[in-house]
Design an enzyme around this catalytic site. Structure first.
Site, mmCIF file in Angstrom:
data_model
loop_
_atom_site.group_PDB
_atom_site.id
_atom_site.type_symbol
_atom_site.label_atom_id
_atom_site.label_comp_id
_atom_site.label_asym_id
_atom_site.label_seq_id
_atom_site.Cartn_x
_atom_site.Cartn_y
_atom_site.Cartn_z
ATOM 1 N N GLY A 126 35.445 20.504 26.053
ATOM 2 C CA GLY A 126 35.790 21.334 27.216
ATOM 3 C C GLY A 126 37.307 21.366 27.335
ATOM 4 N N PRO B 168 51.680 26.763 50.115
ATOM 5 C CA PRO B 168 52.392 27.407 49.008
ATOM 6 C C PRO B 168 52.936 26.386 48.019
ATOM 7 C CG PRO B 168 53.837 27.204 50.903
ATOM 8 C CD PRO B 168 52.553 26.487 51.261
ATOM 9 N N LYS C 82 49.596 32.434 40.304
ATOM 10 C CA LYS C 82 49.172 31.820 41.569
ATOM 11 C C LYS C 82 50.399 31.257 42.278
ATOM 12 C CE LYS C 82 46.788 27.710 43.210
ATOM 13 N NZ LYS C 82 45.980 26.552 42.901
#
Ligand SMILES: Cc1cc2nc3c(=O)[nH]c(=O)nc-3n(C[C@H](O)[C@H](O)[C@H](O)COP(=O)(O)OP(=O)(O)OC[C@H]3O[C@@H](n4cnc5c(N)ncnc54)[C@H](O)[C@@H]3O)c2cc1C
Ligand SMILES: N[C@H](Cc1c[nH]c2cc(Cl)ccc12)C(=O)O
Length: 504
Positions: free
Chosen positions: A16, A99, A81
């Site tokens: 993974g 943020p 992002k």
């Protein structure tokens, strides 16, 4: 390399994100002529692989590998992002942004939030996020890369990515295989240990093959095949603080341009994420099965998608906590095998990175003195506990009393470390960062204020400044942030230009 005391054969079990990140990082540093790296994974078992949100540390990881950003973004369907928008956490109807980066600009040695508190106490209504360039740009759905010139306001921008974890693992696999990592597909049937040391000596596969090694990474996900099943390392259970134990994940179609932020909306017994990648949106509902049925959770999830679902929801069960030891004998657990904390603050990939980089900084010889394991385990336990506290904060700092789940969270006894931080902030407006913890002061302030822990006082020195002077500074800062954000391209336009999507 002829020195017999050096490790020669590294085996990574699991493919993974954890397995391929480990393989990529090690292959970027080690010469395959000196050290062989083999990764074993099973196509039949598969990976967790949901759409994933990250934090800015991922940039350092990709930079260490030397991969180009636009190439990485195209390969993983990544978007940018700038933070996380939290809805309904403190109270139903509340909304705030956590943020990246800082609030305000440095002012005479005091934390920016002290000046903000000063104005707040004088009755000013602006939320603290109005003074974060990342938050303002996120709200406007705009994006630009940070400016390297520290005099520019745009140098304050920090960012990370949303991407498809399965594609990231595939991308890293290509990288690692090109650098000599050997991939073996197969299911591990048995793990062999040296009788005198207990060290793992080889893994046997169901098809009869065997892979021997000097050092092993357990990246087998929640199974923790080597760490738990073979070495018997106990699990430290934190579910009394983090009772969510199930996720339902489902991708959906975009209905508008991708937002440059993750959305985390509190629900009756947990929360729902929205992670926009380039082509689709990753969604999931994390909930506590003690407080909500799976049918109910699925119905809430499907009713709260922005666009049509692209599949049936997939269920993932988990338990919050980590291994009592991460490094046992000659084996280190990385990724879900090491532990799991729900993805509320996008920290799992970061913890993988940290596990890899701490191993590299303690790279052992074959004799592996115990002190290396002790140091590694101390460091990783601290990392997990610090992230744990920050995630618990989101559940504990609430006024919600509309469901049994929120009543449980609001009234639970907290870890002393977290209770101390909350008390210190509530009573004095102060927050400190201990032991280089991942979450900086602006992060703690964003979440505590966003969830209504508001100190009644501010720093006495700031308090003695003329209010009109402080107001003028803050107003000019706020205006500059709005102006800078308004001049940025939209997030969608920036991505289209920077890394045009592949058609394949
Ligand atoms: C619901 C959910 C949401 C998440 N969201 C985020 C997020 O937004 N941001 C973030 O940073 N992280 C997130 N994570 C965490 C992140 O997905 C994992 O940390 C990351 O994917 C690493 O997973 P892994 O590689 O450890 O395990 P897995 O992806 O489960 O991989 C395990 C590997 O082991 C192999 N394997 C297992 N058993 C055997 C066997 N017997 N023989 C051979 N091979 C075997 C499997 O084939 C597979 O290749 C999330 C996790 C969950 C559960
Ligand atoms: N690395 C720090 C702290 C951090 C870790 N996760 C998050 C999530 C969000 Cl939205 C902001 C900050 C952090 C950092 O990047 O500031």
């Amino acid at each position: 390399m002829s020195d017999p005391s050096l490790l020669r054969r590294i085996v990574i079990v699991g493919g993974g994100s954890a397995g391929w990140m480990t393989a990529a990082a090690l292959s970027s540093l080690l010469d395959p002529k000196d050290v062989s790296i083999t990764l074993v994974e099973s196509d039949a078992i598969g990976t967790v692989g949901v759409g994933e949100a990250t934090i800015p540390d991922i940039l350092a990881f990709n930079r260490m590998l030397g991969v180009g950003e636009a190439e990485f973004m195209a390969a993983t369907q990544a978007t940018f992002k700038l933070g996380i928008a939290f809805a309904d956490w403190g109270r139903l109807g509340d909304r705030y942004i956590h943020p990246f980066g800082q609030h305000g600009v440095d002012m005479q040695g005091f934390d920016f939030h002290q000046y903000w508190l000063r104005c707040r106490q004088a009755g000013d209504p602006e939320p603290i996020e109005d003074y974060s360039l990342c938050a303002v740009a996120a709200r406007e759905e705009r994006f630009v890369l940070p400016d390297a010139d520290p005099r520019s306001l745009l140098s304050q921008l920090r960012y990370a990515y949303h991407f498809d974890a399965t594609l990231y693992a595939r991308f890293l696999r290509r990288y690692a295989e090109a650098r000599g990592v050997q991939r073996i597909e197969g299911i591990v049937r048995q793990v062999r240990q040296a009788p005198e040391t207990g060290y793992i000596s080889a893994i046997d596969l169901e098809d009869g093959r065997s892979v021997a090694g000097d050092f092993f990474f357990d990246c087998t996900g929640f199974r923790a095949l080597l760490t738990a099943e073979t070495l018997g390392t106990p699990f430290v259970d934190w579910s009394h603080w983090l009772p969510c134990d199930t996720a339902l994940a489902v991708p959906s179609e975009h209905v508008g341009p991708p937002a440059p932020y993750t959305r985390a909306t509190a629900r009756g017994a947990g929360w729902q994420w929205r992670i926009p990648t380039q082509r689709r949106v990753g969604n999931g509902h994390i909930f506590s099965s003690a407080f909500m049925t799976e049918d109910d959770a699925a119905a809430r999830l499907m009713a709260n998608l922005d666009g049509p679902a692209l599949a049936e929801p997939r269920r993932i069960r988990f338990r919050a906590g980590c291994r009592e030891r991460f490094w046992t004998g000659n084996c280190i657990a990385i990724g879900l095998a090491a532990g799991f904390l729900e993805p509320l603050e996008s920290t799992s990939i970061y913890l993988i990175q940290e596990g890899i980089s701490r191993f590299i900084s303690l790279f052992p010889r074959a004799d592996m003195p115990d002190i290396l394991r002790t140091e590694y385990n101390r460091h990783m336990r601290t990392e997990f506990e610090q992230v744990r506290d920050f995630i618990i904060l989101h559940y504990a700092a609430t006024e919600r009393d509309d469901t049994p789940f929120w009543n449980h969270c609001r009234t639970m006894t907290l870890p002393d470390s977290l209770q101390h931080k909350i008390d210190l902030f509530r009573q004095t407006g102060r927050v400190f960062r201990y032991n280089d913890e991942l979450f900086t002061r602006p992060s703690w302030v964003a979440v505590m204020l966003g969830q209504r822990i508001e100190p009644r006082i501010c720093d006495p020195v700031v308090s003695s400044l003329p209010i009109e002077e402080v107001r003028r500074s803050l107003a000019s800062m706020r205006g500059a942030m709005q102006k800078a954000a308004a001049q940025m391209p939209t997030h969608a336009a920036f991505i289209a230009r920077y890394c045009p999507a592949r058609t394949a």
